[in-house]
Enzyme design. Structure first.
Site, PDB file in Angstrom:
ATOM      1  N   CYS A 153     -30.285 -37.428   6.153  1.00 34.73           N
ATOM      2  CA  CYS A 153     -28.830 -37.301   6.050  1.00 34.73           C
ATOM      3  C   CYS A 153     -28.125 -38.649   6.180  1.00 34.73           C
ATOM      4  CB  CYS A 153     -28.348 -36.361   7.139  1.00 34.73           C
ATOM      5  SG  CYS A 153     -28.971 -36.832   8.740  1.00 34.73           S
ATOM      6  N   ASP A 192     -55.405  -9.895  53.256  1.00 33.89           N
ATOM      7  CA  ASP A 192     -56.396 -10.143  54.318  1.00 33.89           C
ATOM      8  C   ASP A 192     -56.510  -8.947  55.252  1.00 33.89           C
ATOM      9  OD1 ASP A 192     -57.164 -12.768  53.654  1.00 33.89           O
ATOM     10  OD2 ASP A 192     -55.254 -13.511  54.416  1.00 33.89           O
ATOM     11  N   LYS A 197     -47.881  12.005  53.627  1.00 32.24           N
ATOM     12  CA  LYS A 197     -46.921  10.977  54.060  1.00 32.24           C
ATOM     13  C   LYS A 197     -46.738  11.050  55.589  1.00 32.24           C
ATOM     14  CE  LYS A 197     -42.207   9.516  53.345  1.00 32.24           C
ATOM     15  NZ  LYS A 197     -40.880  10.007  53.100  1.00 32.24           N
ATOM     16  N   PHE A 212     -57.818 -20.641  45.410  1.00 33.28           N
ATOM     17  CA  PHE A 212     -56.397 -20.985  45.473  1.00 33.28           C
ATOM     18  C   PHE A 212     -55.955 -20.867  46.916  1.00 33.28           C
ATOM     19  CE2 PHE A 212     -54.965 -21.415  41.107  1.00 33.28           C
ATOM     20  CZ  PHE A 212     -56.150 -21.093  40.463  1.00 33.28           C
ATOM     21  N   LYS A 228     -60.839 -24.691  53.531  1.00 37.28           N
ATOM     22  CA  LYS A 228     -61.235 -23.546  52.686  1.00 37.28           C
ATOM     23  C   LYS A 228     -62.260 -23.960  51.630  1.00 37.28           C
ATOM     24  CE  LYS A 228     -57.003 -21.006  53.528  1.00 37.28           C
ATOM     25  NZ  LYS A 228     -55.674 -20.592  53.084  1.00 37.28           N
ATOM     26  N   LYS A 246     -65.713 -21.954  51.949  1.00 37.40           N
ATOM     27  CA  LYS A 246     -66.006 -20.970  50.896  1.00 37.40           C
ATOM     28  C   LYS A 246     -66.920 -21.541  49.810  1.00 37.40           C
ATOM     29  CE  LYS A 246     -61.684 -18.569  51.888  1.00 37.40           C
ATOM     30  NZ  LYS A 246     -60.775 -17.494  51.515  1.00 37.40           N
TER      31      LYS A 246
END
Ligand code: CTP
Length: 402
Positions: free
Chosen positions: A158, A279, A289, A323, A337, A341
């Site tokens: 243009c 957990d 209930k 995570f 962790k 783990k």
């Protein structure tokens, strides 16, 4: 045996830079790829489809309703064997159509039918490119996994100077080749991802759960799929619908998640535990209930089994990623962790921040390896974070095999 050529679908729209599409075809051909052109009607008013069919050696798809004499449906057949759909040049109009799901011509229909990676190289006037509609549309397509090759700055058709020139054909082809390689980087690998929260019921109506939308896990699953992996996604309750290529297994409780993870573990090469597994659970679940006056005598919390720790004990040669959502001492807790783990790395994020993490489309994470090595990201979309995580995994695969 001759290796079949990779197939590119080149979508061409009506930008003045359309002439550069000819060079793009040549560049792909030099790399040994087979190009099939799909044009919009307006593009065919700027350049004759015959030029593209002559250059590519393949028929151009322009009109979905043209009598071809063939019983097959052209846009579906074309997408079936394609390795990549590149739209270059892409106008603001086609980008808008892709976002909204309008499929009223050959190219927008091909886009909807395509299972392969999609790359868009926009070209338009700077004001149109920077318009908030275009910006928003590009962001939305990016979050759906479409790759963009940003336009260059310079002299525009243009007469203006500015941002909006189609990137150079060489650059476009180079990037597309990279994307094609990425699309097979996890071929023959089985990736197991967990996502979302779990729900632990104490009666048929009530449960405890953890905050999690499932977005991070779903993004990881989709990115692994885009890289050619077979993907199993085990998810707690989430509103997200995954890509149809992903095998989705829905669960509710931590116990169900454990059962499903264990069932798929043997076939997996890579496991990413992005789920916010509860957990705690209830020692008993009432059949009826529980009335509020009877609550205290009926509720006793117990612990769930730690699925990831269990996987860590039988990890073998698999890649195992955890995570960690932390509100304090991020590094210390994450590193503990990783070791406890037996993980390759852990993706940790600080969930005390309200603008990232839970329910947000964005996150900022730090990846911690056992060795102490860490990779810190900026605040990015969860899609981009998933790409960083999978790049790290591919590095581990590379190190193991080389
Ligand atoms: N995880 C799991 N099974 C559980 C709990 C957690 O597999 N019962 C996994 C999560 O999916 C995550 C990792 O373990 O990948 C870390 O979870 P997180 O809740 O941050 O840590 P926990 O080990 O549960 O420890 P804490 O709650 O004390 O921080």
């Amino acid at each position: 045996m001759e290796v079949p050529k990779k197939i590119i679908i080149l979508g061409v729209t009506s930008s003045i830079s359309i002439y550069k599409a000819c060079e793009i075809i040549r560049e792909f051909q030099k790399e040994g790829l087979d190009v099939h052109v799909v044009m919009t009607k307006n593009a065919s008013r700027l350049i004759s489809p015959r030029l593209f069919s002559t250059l590519s050696g393949n028929e151009v798809l322009l009109d979905l309703f043209e009598e071809t004499g063939s019983p097959s449906i052209s846009h579906i057949t074309l997408t079936q064997g394609a390795d990549l759909l590149l739209v270059a040049p892409a106008t603001a109009n086609i980008i808008g159509k892709f976002v909204s799901g309008v499929a009223d011509d050959a190219l927008s229909t091909v886009y909807m039918a395509a299972d392969c990676p999609v790359v868009v190289a926009p070209a338009m006037n700077e004001r149109m490119y920077l318009h908030r509609s275009t910006y928003k549309n590009i962001q939305r397509l990016k979050s759906a996994g479409v790759k963009f090759i940003e336009p260059d700055k310079g002299y525009l058709a243009c007469g203006d100077e500015g941002l909006g020139r189609l990137a150079s054909p060489r650059e476009i082809v180079k990037k597309c080749l990279k994307f094609i390689n990425k699309a097979t980087s996890l071929n023959h690998k089985c990736v197991l991802v967990t996502a979302g929260p779990t729900r632990e019921f104490f009666d048929p109506v009530r449960f405890i759960s953890s905050r999690s939308s499932g977005k991070m896990g779903f993004e990881l699953a989709e990115e692994a799929l885009r890289r050619g992996a077979e993907v199993i996604l085990i998810s707690g309750p989430s509103h997200i619908t995954p890509h149809r290529g992903i095998k989705l297994i829905k669960v509710q409780t931590a116990k169900e998640m454990r059962t499903e993870v264990m069932r798929s573990f043997d076939q997996a090469d890579i496991v990413m535990m992005a789920a916010a597994v509860s957990d705690f659970t209830f020692n008993t679940k009432a059949k009826q209930k529980i009335k509020k006056r009877e609550l205290s005598k009926n509720i006793k919390l117990g612990r769930t089994q730690d699925i990831l720790a269990e996987l860590g004990r039988k990890k073998g040669n698999k890649i195992l990623i955890g995570f960690a959502a932390e509100t304090e001492d991020l590094k210390k807790n994450a590193l503990e962790k990783v070791k406890e783990k037996n993980l390759d790395f852990i993706v940790a994020n600080d969930v005390s921040k309200t603008d990232i993490g839970f329910d947000s489309d964005e996150n900022k994470v730090c990846i911690y390896y056992k060795s102490g090595k860490s990779v810190l990201t900026d605040k990015k979309s969860k899609l981009e974070i998933s790409q960083i995580i999978l790049d790290e995994i591919e590095d581990i695969i590379g190190e193991k095999s080389g």
